[in-house]
Design an enzyme around this catalytic site. Structure first.
Site, PDB file in Angstrom:
ATOM      1  N   ASP A 115       0.837  -1.207   0.000  1.00 48.21           N
ATOM      2  CA  ASP A 115       0.000   0.000   0.000  1.00 48.21           C
ATOM      3  C   ASP A 115       0.870   1.255   0.000  1.00 48.21           C
ATOM      4  OD1 ASP A 115      -2.091  -1.729   0.154  1.00 48.21           O
ATOM      5  OD2 ASP A 115      -2.624  -1.269   2.229  1.00 48.21           O
TER       6      ASP A 115
ATOM      7  N   TYR B 196       2.181   1.863  -3.441  1.00 47.76           N
ATOM      8  CA  TYR B 196       1.101   2.367  -4.306  1.00 47.76           C
ATOM      9  C   TYR B 196       0.870   3.851  -4.048  1.00 47.76           C
ATOM     10  CZ  TYR B 196      -3.436   2.722  -6.613  1.00 47.76           C
ATOM     11  OH  TYR B 196      -4.471   3.105  -7.437  1.00 47.76           O
TER      12      TYR B 196
ATOM     13  N   LYS C 116     -11.225   3.236   9.400  1.00 45.03           N
ATOM     14  CA  LYS C 116     -11.261   3.130   7.938  1.00 45.03           C
ATOM     15  C   LYS C 116     -10.917   1.679   7.587  1.00 45.03           C
ATOM     16  CE  LYS C 116      -9.422   5.167   3.683  1.00 45.03           C
ATOM     17  NZ  LYS C 116      -8.952   3.925   3.031  1.00 45.03           N
TER      18      LYS C 116
ATOM     19  N   ARG D  90     -17.889  -1.418  -5.833  1.00 37.77           N
ATOM     20  CA  ARG D  90     -17.871   0.041  -6.009  1.00 37.77           C
ATOM     21  C   ARG D  90     -17.603   0.434  -7.454  1.00 37.77           C
ATOM     22  NH1 ARG D  90     -13.459   3.149  -2.641  1.00 37.77           N
ATOM     23  NH2 ARG D  90     -12.110   2.245  -4.230  1.00 37.77           N
TER      24      ARG D  90
ATOM     25  N   GLU E  65     -17.998  -2.445   3.678  1.00 36.69           N
ATOM     26  CA  GLU E  65     -16.808  -3.188   3.259  1.00 36.69           C
ATOM     27  C   GLU E  65     -16.981  -4.670   3.586  1.00 36.69           C
ATOM     28  OE1 GLU E  65     -13.490  -1.945   2.350  1.00 36.69           O
ATOM     29  OE2 GLU E  65     -14.090   0.166   2.224  1.00 36.69           O
TER      30      GLU E  65
ATOM     31  N   CYS F 210      12.229  23.519 -25.072  1.00 38.31           N
ATOM     32  CA  CYS F 210      11.351  22.428 -24.658  1.00 38.31           C
ATOM     33  C   CYS F 210      12.051  21.091 -24.887  1.00 38.31           C
ATOM     34  CB  CYS F 210      10.043  22.484 -25.452  1.00 38.31           C
ATOM     35  SG  CYS F 210       8.973  21.038 -25.208  1.00 38.31           S
TER      36      CYS F 210
ATOM     37  N   CYS G 108       6.152  25.831 -22.765  1.00 35.49           N
ATOM     38  CA  CYS G 108       6.398  25.595 -24.186  1.00 35.49           C
ATOM     39  C   CYS G 108       5.217  26.171 -24.964  1.00 35.49           C
ATOM     40  CB  CYS G 108       6.531  24.097 -24.476  1.00 35.49           C
ATOM     41  SG  CYS G 108       6.588  23.710 -26.244  1.00 35.49           S
TER      42      CYS G 108
ATOM     43  N   CYS H  92       4.081  20.132 -30.516  1.00 34.73           N
ATOM     44  CA  CYS H  92       4.938  19.586 -29.459  1.00 34.73           C
ATOM     45  C   CYS H  92       4.497  18.149 -29.185  1.00 34.73           C
ATOM     46  CB  CYS H  92       4.828  20.427 -28.183  1.00 34.73           C
ATOM     47  SG  CYS H  92       5.803  19.771 -26.810  1.00 34.73           S
TER      48      CYS H  92
END
Length: 645
Positions: A60, A63, A140, A156, A187, A387, A403, A409
């Site tokens: 976690d 991540y 949580k 979800r 959950e 650039c 730029c 580009c």
């Protein structure tokens, strides 16, 4: 960054979930230090997908680090403004009865206090006394997010559409705390004590079990026994252990309350959630596309280190801003090796003198991307003149190097095309790798992609099956209905995200929006002078391309106009309506949309301002009585349908 490998099961899962993900390429990205936004999104999508099915490939903390790296490159990136999906491989999606959002995150008491200031400011704006502001603090849960409407259980998904996983209840899954079905979001979790004592030798982590409960394949006998023993449950948020107190008490005793709530349940948790309990305040503050403004999650961690800067690397974003990235001597921080950190802008590089040889203190708070806290030793700075993508001469715009080459580009072109298809969200074929390949053959504009025939895709190096799929996906993206605000947002105009697009389209049809003046836009609630100026200029810049794409024949659902809502002669015009329970006439989302077209304001929760509570099946008496106590008229679905004729 870190080493990673994929098992055969993980590779098979990735292929099922997203055919654009190539595991062999991903492995090399995990070990790469200089990641661009496209590469970060590939890592995040794959890691999230594997995590959701119990085949976690990174921690976690890692991540969160990748999320923050992406935010530091482009804090407006579409991936950051989407609900992280609870996805299942090879499963069809259905509309959720109610939107399910992610939760805004905080990593310090100071972050919580800033959030609380927003709560108090909103309360003041609608004349709510501070003495009436209470906060509810809950664990949580680190489980599998789902929604129970009493008849079906949904993942979800992306917050709007999920997948039907009612089979979990069919397998014997119970509601925690002896609760009843139909209590909404929650959950799927397993007791830590049960997992540690009975399952830790069989399964690598509890996520494997959560994924197994909802998977289509035959249920493992050990998981089935855990369900039978009551160790695996669906825990609705409304039933979770909590502490509710006046906000002043919560802040004064913040550390002890967090510690108390952290230990309140026998389940894995990854933080605590704070939310206001005042229903009027919730309704007033509302939500972004990703999270509720009246709710926040507190997570804990902080670490710092003194690091030497090797060099500053410029990177070109979709908007043309040049982001300075500090390449660092590899340093371990919170268990992760840090090799780079994005500096806010080049004016900071110049004024703080952050160049090769500088010594900086980096802080990693909340297991997120490190930021430069202070400069310990300055060094000589070299600013880029051109650039890095197209070589154009750079210009200063406030604190940023820009730029100016908007049309040719490569970095801006490629990121603009990726943003369009990501935001559109109604086809799966045009990910970063496909876009990169197409742009290498001179394709620069959105409308040009829609004109590519199959033989051209073959010439670009795609296989026969892939080429046909890409043609089919382009056709599908024109035929699958999408909201007009989402279509407009996909063009990436600065300060014109989904919320602002919807606001504007409530006042003006999409094809007439390009004629609106700054003065007229400022008159619309929510648009300040500077924002209006930026949006009007941005609309002028995309006008030609917009109409070339629009005229390809997309199927757009039109945002209901504010003026129509006020003038409609219907029994519910001007009323506030809340829908609850399972509806027979159609999905709750469909009924909410229809109510809006009849001039009603649709809310998600009952307050003193609510006119009607429309109840479907399996709605608890407690909710109905609470509405009646507030003077709200309660209607059955049939009574409501009779009312609107």
């Amino acid at each position: 960054m870190l080493k990673a490998t994929f098992s055969n099961e993980q590779i098979d899962t990735l292929k099922k979930i997203d055919k654009e993900i190539k595991p062999n390429e991903l492995i090399s990205l995990f070990d790469k230090s200089n990641l661009d936004s496209d590469e970060l999104v590939q890592i995040l999508k794959a890691s999230n997908a594997l995590y959701r099915v119990g085949l976690q490939v990174i921690t976690d903390e890692q991540y969160d680090l990748y999320i923050s790296m992406l935010r530091s490159i482009n804090h407006l990136h579409p991936y950051l403004n989407k609900v992280e999906p609870e996805a299942l491989a090879e499963a069809k999606t259905v509309e959720l009865p109610q939107r399910m959002l992610s939760t805004e995150k905080a990593y310090s008491k100071e972050d919580i206090e800033k959030w609380l200031k927003r709560i108090l400011k909103a309360a003041q704006e609608i004349n709510i006394s501070e003495k009436d502001i209470y906060l509810r603090v809950t664990p949580k849960l680190d489980g599998y997010a789902a929604f129970d409407d009493g008849q079906k259980l949904y993942t979800r998904g992306d917050g709007y559409r999920g997948q039907d996983i009612t089979r979990a209840f069919d397998r014997g899954l119970k509601v925690a705390e002896n609760g009843v079905r139909g209590l909404g979001p929650g959950e799927i979790v397993i007791k830590k004590s049960y997992f540690d004592s009975k399952l830790s030798d069989i399964f690598e982590n509890s996520r494997n079990i959560q994924a197994a409960i909802i998977a289509e394949k035959k249920l493992d006998e050990n998981v089935q026994k855990a369900i039978k023993d009551g160790a695996c449950v669906f825990y609705p948020f409304t039933l979770i252990k909590n502490k509710t107190a006046h906000f002043s008490e919560i802040i004064e005793n913040f550390e002890s309350i967090v510690e108390e709530i952290w230990k309140a349940v026998d389940f894995d948790i990854d933080g605590v959630i704070l939310e206001t309990t005042h229903e009027d305040l919730k309704e007033y503050m509302g939500a972004t596309r990703k999270s509720h403004r009246w709710q926040i999650a507190f997570k804990v961690n902080e670490d710092s280190a003194e690091v030497k800067v090797i060099s500053i690397t410029p990177q070109t974003s979709r908007t043309g801003r040049i982001s300075p990235v500090a390449e660092l001597v590899p340093t371990k921080l919170s268990g992760v090796t840090i090799k780079r950190v994005t500096v806010h802008h080049y004016n900071m590089v110049k004024t703080k003198k952050i160049g090769s040889g500088a010594i900086v203190e980096i802080v990693r708070s909340g297991l997120v991307i490190p930021k430069i806290e202070r400069v310990i030793k300055e060094s000589e700075v070299q600013l880029p003149d051109n650039c890095p993508s197209c070589g154009s001469k750079l210009l200063w715009e406030s604190d940023h190097l820009i730029c100016p080459n908007k049309s040719d580009c490569p970095a801006q072109t490629e990121n603009t095309l990726i943003h369009f298809f990501k935001t559109l969200g109604n086809n799966d074929g045009f990910g970063p790798k496909v876009i990169e390949k197409i742009t290498n053959f001179g394709i620069k504009h959105i409308h040009e992609i829609y004109q590519i025939p199959k033989h051209k895709f073959l010439a670009f190096g795609f296989g026969d099956k892939t080429s046909q799929n890409l043609v089919d996906q382009l056709q599908a993206s024109r035929e699958i209905e999408i909201e007009d605000w989402r279509f407009l947002s996909a063009f990436g105009v600065s300060r014109l995200g989904g919320g602002n697009c919807e606001k504007l389209l409530q006042h003006c049809p999409i094809v007439e929006l390009f004629e609106i003046s700054v003065e007229d836009m400022v008159k619309i609630d929510g648009f300040a002078q500077l924002s209006a100026e930026a949006i009007v200029e941005g609309l002028a810049n995309i006008r030609e391309e917009f109409f070339k794409v629009y005229n390809l024949g997309f199927k757009l659902s039109v945002t209901a106009k504010e003026s129509d809502r006020v003038s409609l002669n219907s029994p519910i015009a001007g009323t506030v309506v809340v829908f609850t329970g399972s509806m027979q006439q159609g999905s709750r989302g469909d009924m909410e949309k229809h109510a809006k077209t009849l001039g009603a304001k649709v809310a998600k929760s009952v307050t003193g301002n609510t006119t009607y509570l429309v109840t479907g099946e399996k709605v608890g008496e407690t909710k109905i009585n609470a509405a009646k106590d507030k003077g709200v008229e309660v209607l059955t679905e049939q009574e409501y349908l009779s009312l609107i004729g």
